[in-house]
Design a protein around this motif. Structure first.
Motif, PDB file in Angstrom:
ATOM      1  N   ALA A  49      21.077  10.521   8.029  1.00 12.77           N
ATOM      2  CA  ALA A  49      21.363   9.906   9.328  1.00 12.77           C
ATOM      3  C   ALA A  49      22.855   9.929   9.633  1.00 12.77           C
ATOM      4  N   LEU A  50      23.679   9.582   8.651  1.00 15.48           N
ATOM      5  CA  LEU A  50      25.130   9.555   8.869  1.00 15.48           C
ATOM      6  C   LEU A  50      25.694  10.948   9.116  1.00 15.48           C
ATOM      7  N   LYS A  51      25.049  11.988   8.580  1.00 16.38           N
ATOM      8  CA  LYS A  51      25.558  13.355   8.694  1.00 16.38           C
ATOM      9  C   LYS A  51      25.452  13.930  10.105  1.00 16.38           C
ATOM     10  N   ALA A  52      24.645  13.331  10.974  1.00 19.00           N
ATOM     11  CA  ALA A  52      24.452  13.894  12.312  1.00 19.00           C
ATOM     12  C   ALA A  52      25.794  14.022  13.031  1.00 19.00           C
ATOM     13  N   SER A  53      25.968  15.097  13.777  1.00 16.82           N
ATOM     14  CA  SER A  53      27.264  15.464  14.343  1.00 16.82           C
ATOM     15  C   SER A  53      27.847  14.416  15.281  1.00 16.82           C
ATOM     16  N   ALA A  54      27.004  13.669  15.984  1.00 17.26           N
ATOM     17  CA  ALA A  54      27.503  12.679  16.944  1.00 17.26           C
ATOM     18  C   ALA A  54      28.231  11.524  16.270  1.00 17.26           C
ATOM     19  N   ASN A  55      28.051  11.357  14.961  1.00 18.19           N
ATOM     20  CA  ASN A  55      28.561  10.179  14.274  1.00 18.19           C
ATOM     21  C   ASN A  55      29.995  10.299  13.766  1.00 18.19           C
ATOM     22  N   ASN A  56      30.485  11.529  13.650  1.00 13.87           N
ATOM     23  CA  ASN A  56      31.851  11.732  13.172  1.00 13.87           C
ATOM     24  C   ASN A  56      32.093  11.048  11.819  1.00 13.87           C
ATOM     25  N   VAL A  57      31.076  11.133  10.936  1.00 17.18           N
ATOM     26  CA  VAL A  57      31.181  10.565   9.591  1.00 17.18           C
ATOM     27  C   VAL A  57      30.931  11.682   8.576  1.00 17.18           C
ATOM     28  N   GLU A  58      31.904  11.919   7.702  1.00 21.74           N
ATOM     29  CA  GLU A  58      31.743  12.907   6.642  1.00 21.74           C
ATOM     30  C   GLU A  58      31.101  12.224   5.433  1.00 21.74           C
ATOM     31  N   VAL A  59      30.010  12.789   4.946  1.00 20.59           N
ATOM     32  CA  VAL A  59      29.349  12.267   3.755  1.00 20.59           C
ATOM     33  C   VAL A  59      29.680  13.195   2.588  1.00 20.59           C
ATOM     34  N   ILE A  60      30.402  12.670   1.613  1.00 15.71           N
ATOM     35  CA  ILE A  60      30.785  13.446   0.431  1.00 15.71           C
ATOM     36  C   ILE A  60      29.895  12.969  -0.706  1.00 15.71           C
ATOM     37  N   GLN A  61      28.988  13.829  -1.108  1.00 21.88           N
ATOM     38  CA  GLN A  61      27.962  13.475  -2.083  1.00 21.88           C
ATOM     39  C   GLN A  61      28.426  13.880  -3.479  1.00 21.88           C
ATOM     40  N   ILE A  62      28.348  12.940  -4.409  1.00 22.30           N
ATOM     41  CA  ILE A  62      28.823  13.147  -5.774  1.00 22.30           C
ATOM     42  C   ILE A  62      27.656  12.985  -6.740  1.00 22.30           C
ATOM     43  N   GLY A  63      27.493  13.892  -7.687  1.00 22.89           N
ATOM     44  CA  GLY A  63      26.472  13.719  -8.711  1.00 22.89           C
ATOM     45  C   GLY A  63      25.523  14.882  -8.785  1.00 22.89           C
ATOM     46  N   ASP A  64      24.246  14.632  -8.473  1.00 24.44           N
ATOM     47  CA  ASP A  64      23.202  15.646  -8.597  1.00 24.44           C
ATOM     48  C   ASP A  64      22.353  15.634  -7.333  1.00 24.44           C
ATOM     49  N   THR A  65      21.507  16.658  -7.190  1.00 27.77           N
ATOM     50  CA  THR A  65      20.621  16.787  -6.031  1.00 27.77           C
ATOM     51  C   THR A  65      19.611  15.637  -6.005  1.00 27.77           C
ATOM     52  N   THR A  66      19.356  15.130  -4.815  1.00 25.90           N
ATOM     53  CA  THR A  66      18.430  13.998  -4.653  1.00 25.90           C
ATOM     54  C   THR A  66      16.974  14.447  -4.811  1.00 25.90           C
ATOM     55  N   CYS A  67      16.034  13.500  -4.711  1.00 23.18           N
ATOM     56  CA  CYS A  67      14.636  13.791  -5.045  1.00 23.18           C
ATOM     57  C   CYS A  67      13.937  14.651  -4.005  1.00 23.18           C
ATOM     58  N   GLY A  68      14.353  14.588  -2.737  1.00 22.41           N
ATOM     59  CA  GLY A  68      13.731  15.418  -1.707  1.00 22.41           C
ATOM     60  C   GLY A  68      12.523  14.776  -1.068  1.00 22.41           C
ATOM     61  N   LYS A  69      12.745  13.709  -0.293  1.00 24.71           N
ATOM     62  CA  LYS A  69      11.633  13.007   0.364  1.00 24.71           C
ATOM     63  C   LYS A  69      11.981  12.644   1.810  1.00 24.71           C
ATOM     64  N   PRO A  70      11.813  13.593   2.723  1.00 26.20           N
ATOM     65  CA  PRO A  70      12.043  13.304   4.144  1.00 26.20           C
ATOM     66  C   PRO A  70      10.813  12.705   4.805  1.00 26.20           C
ATOM     67  N   TYR A  71      10.005  11.978   4.041  1.00 25.95           N
ATOM     68  CA  TYR A  71       8.742  11.429   4.504  1.00 25.95           C
ATOM     69  C   TYR A  71       8.699   9.919   4.297  1.00 25.95           C
ATOM     70  N   GLY A  72       7.706   9.297   4.919  1.00 25.15           N
ATOM     71  CA  GLY A  72       7.548   7.863   4.735  1.00 25.15           C
ATOM     72  C   GLY A  72       6.128   7.413   5.015  1.00 25.15           C
ATOM     73  N   TYR A  73       5.954   6.097   4.943  1.00 29.92           N
ATOM     74  CA  TYR A  73       4.649   5.485   5.143  1.00 29.92           C
ATOM     75  C   TYR A  73       4.770   4.437   6.237  1.00 29.92           C
ATOM     76  N   LEU A  74       3.978   4.565   7.253  1.00 34.75           N
ATOM     77  CA  LEU A  74       3.895   3.517   8.258  1.00 34.75           C
ATOM     78  C   LEU A  74       2.725   2.632   7.879  1.00 34.75           C
ATOM     79  N   GLY A  75       3.009   1.482   7.320  1.00 35.70           N
ATOM     80  CA  GLY A  75       1.968   0.568   6.895  1.00 35.70           C
ATOM     81  C   GLY A  75       1.385   0.932   5.541  1.00 35.70           C
ATOM     82  N   SER A  76       0.498   0.077   5.076  1.00 35.39           N
ATOM     83  CA  SER A  76      -0.252   0.344   3.846  1.00 35.39           C
ATOM     84  C   SER A  76      -1.730   0.304   4.177  1.00 35.39           C
ATOM     85  N   GLY A  77      -2.474   1.213   3.605  1.00 31.78           N
ATOM     86  CA  GLY A  77      -3.917   1.217   3.810  1.00 31.78           C
ATOM     87  C   GLY A  77      -4.558   0.284   2.805  1.00 31.78           C
ATOM     88  N   LYS A  78      -4.772  -0.957   3.192  1.00 31.81           N
ATOM     89  CA  LYS A  78      -5.294  -1.964   2.269  1.00 31.81           C
ATOM     90  C   LYS A  78      -6.795  -1.810   2.120  1.00 31.81           C
TER      91      LYS A  78
END
Length: 463
Positions: free
Chosen positions: A344-373
């Protein structure tokens, strides 16, 4: 609020639907209008999107519920296979889910509803309070290393810290042959005898009992001053849960009053959580640079695409740091809402540089709307994907670091010699990665295998 979380941490939205009630497990007629999703009133206690919870909890009814959800609101519903959910080979809900999941899906799972509610709604854990990893000491010897300890947990009260090494669990050595049994002990026994290994190769034993404790999500914070007089805020943030907002506000108030020049946000073990908390954190970082810009865009499958919506960064907060750049420490355990903050911060309109240190993240551009109880369980099936203000998402392979660095869990948080923190501080001083931290360099992790992760077992990355 919806959840973007790791297979260990789940994102949680409107409400947990209550148990085995009111419906026979059938879907509404196809001709009916799908439920609107904007308010909690739109999802009743017995309905998850179009699918009703079963009235009775025989396995075939639970399987039918899972089957119908995966053909309805699941992000990859169009490709969900047709099969006989009454087949005896699907003798558990987990087997049913596994048979239906897309090859793209590493994250959907089923959990105990009360455990999830305790964590996300009440901000409580009931465990030993320590995050573990298997590490190899030599060719034939392994230990469990404590990566972090929750404040006021049983592990904390016992004096355990990051870097403590466990050589035996209930007299079982840490071996490949024993690892499943050890996981079973950690999951299911309330009281466990741990044998700890000191650096001088002597051992001592501690008996720990699981307790219910309130989660403190800020594991560490400090303000450094470098040789150039710059003030650098450093925070290790663990869980995107509702209770975290007060801790975030207190931390940023301190950073604001100290007039910090830079921020190092350590998300190395943060598996995700509630996106409104992620938005709050990101809004405090960017401040006036991001205020009321697009935070992210939520996309459903084709059946529900008319409910796609956009969320926005918060209005300017008095404790916002208004930074034009932020340093984020990441590992493969950095997931979901943590990745959401970065993207979210990386989007061009924000003028925020994100400098990532460490290792590659898990890779989850997904989510859950609610829980199926259903019955005493909750099904978290991926049903949304996220893009930032530049329409960028799709980072299934993870977000790559600017500078590679080890996660040296034998160094305490805040130790300037810890590899990832050292790399971030170096970049602030020099404006570049160290020579050993080129983006192409492969990290050789000290551990050869990790604890298995079954469903919600790593909900707090801790035992």
């Amino acid at each position: 609020m919806y959840l973007f979380v790791n297979w260990t941490l789940v994102l949680f939205v409107t409400l947990f639907l209550t148990a085995c009630g009111g419906g026979d497990g059938s879907s509404k007629q196809e001709s009916e209008e799908p439920l609107a999703l904007a308010t909690t009133e739109d999802i009743t206690e017995t309905q998850y999107f179009r699918v009703l919870s079963p009235k009775s909890c025989e396995q075939k009814n639970k399987n039918r519920f899972i089957y119908q959800v995966m053909h309805d609101s699941y992000l990859w519903a169009e490709n969900t296979p047709e099969l006989d959910y009454t087949d005896n080979k699907y003798d558990s809900s987990e087997k049913m889910l596994t048979a239906l999941k897309s090859s793209n899906d590493k994250f959907s799972f089923i959990i105990d509803a009360q455990v999830a509610q305790s964590f996300f709604e009440e901000g409580k854990n009931n465990d030993f309070g320590m995050g573990l990893r298997v590490a190899r000491l030599n060719a034939s010897s392994y230990v469990l290393v404590i990566r972090y300890v929750y404040p006021n947990s049983p592990a904390d009260k016992a004096g355990l810290t990051r870097g403590s090494m466990i050589s035996k669990v209930e007299q079982k050595s840490i071996t490949r042959e024993n690892i499943d049994a050890i996981v079973d002990i950690l999951q299911n026994q309330k009281t466990v005898n741990f044998t700890f290994l000191k650096k001088d190769n002597t051992t001592f034993t501690k008996k720990l009992s699981k307790e219910l404790y309130s989660i403190e999500t800020m594991l560490y914070q400090k303000i450094f001053t470098n040789d150039k007089g710059k003030k650098i805020g450093y925070m290790v943030f663990q869980d995107f849960i509702q209770n975290a907002i007060k801790e975030i506000d207190t931390t940023f108030k301190g950073f604001k009053e100290a007039d910090v020049d830079e921020l190092i946000l350590d998300l190395r073990y943060n598996g995700g959580g509630a996106t409104n908390v992620a938005n709050h954190l990101a809004s405090l970082i960017g401040g006036s640079n991001v205020s009321e810009n697009i935070f992210n865009q939520i996309k459903f499958n084709s059946r529900y695409e008319k409910y796609n919506y956009t969320t926005y960064f918060e209005e300017l907060n008095q404790n916002a740091l208004n930074l034009n750049r932020v340093f984020v420490i990441t590992t493969p355990y950095t997931c979901s809402s943590s990745e959401l903050v970065i993207n979210a911060l990386k989007a061009s309109a924000n003028n925020v540089e994100v400098i990532q240190i460490g290792d590659t993240t898990c890779g989850k551009p997904y989510g859950y709307l609610g829980s199926g109880k259903f019955c005493d369980k909750a099904l978290f099936a991926i049903n949304v994907e996220s893009q930032n203000g530049d329409d960028v998402g799709g980072y299934e392979d993870g977000l790559s670091p600017t500078c590679q660095a080890e996660d040296n869990y034998f160094k305490l948080f805040g130790d300037k010699d810890e590899d990832s923190l050292s790399e971030a501080l170096n970049y602030i001083n020099t404006g570049k990665c160290t020579s050993k931290a080129s983006k192409q360099q492969k990290i050789n992790h000290p551990s050869e295998f990790q604890l298995p992760s079954n469903g919600f077992k790593r909900i707090m990355s801790a035992y």
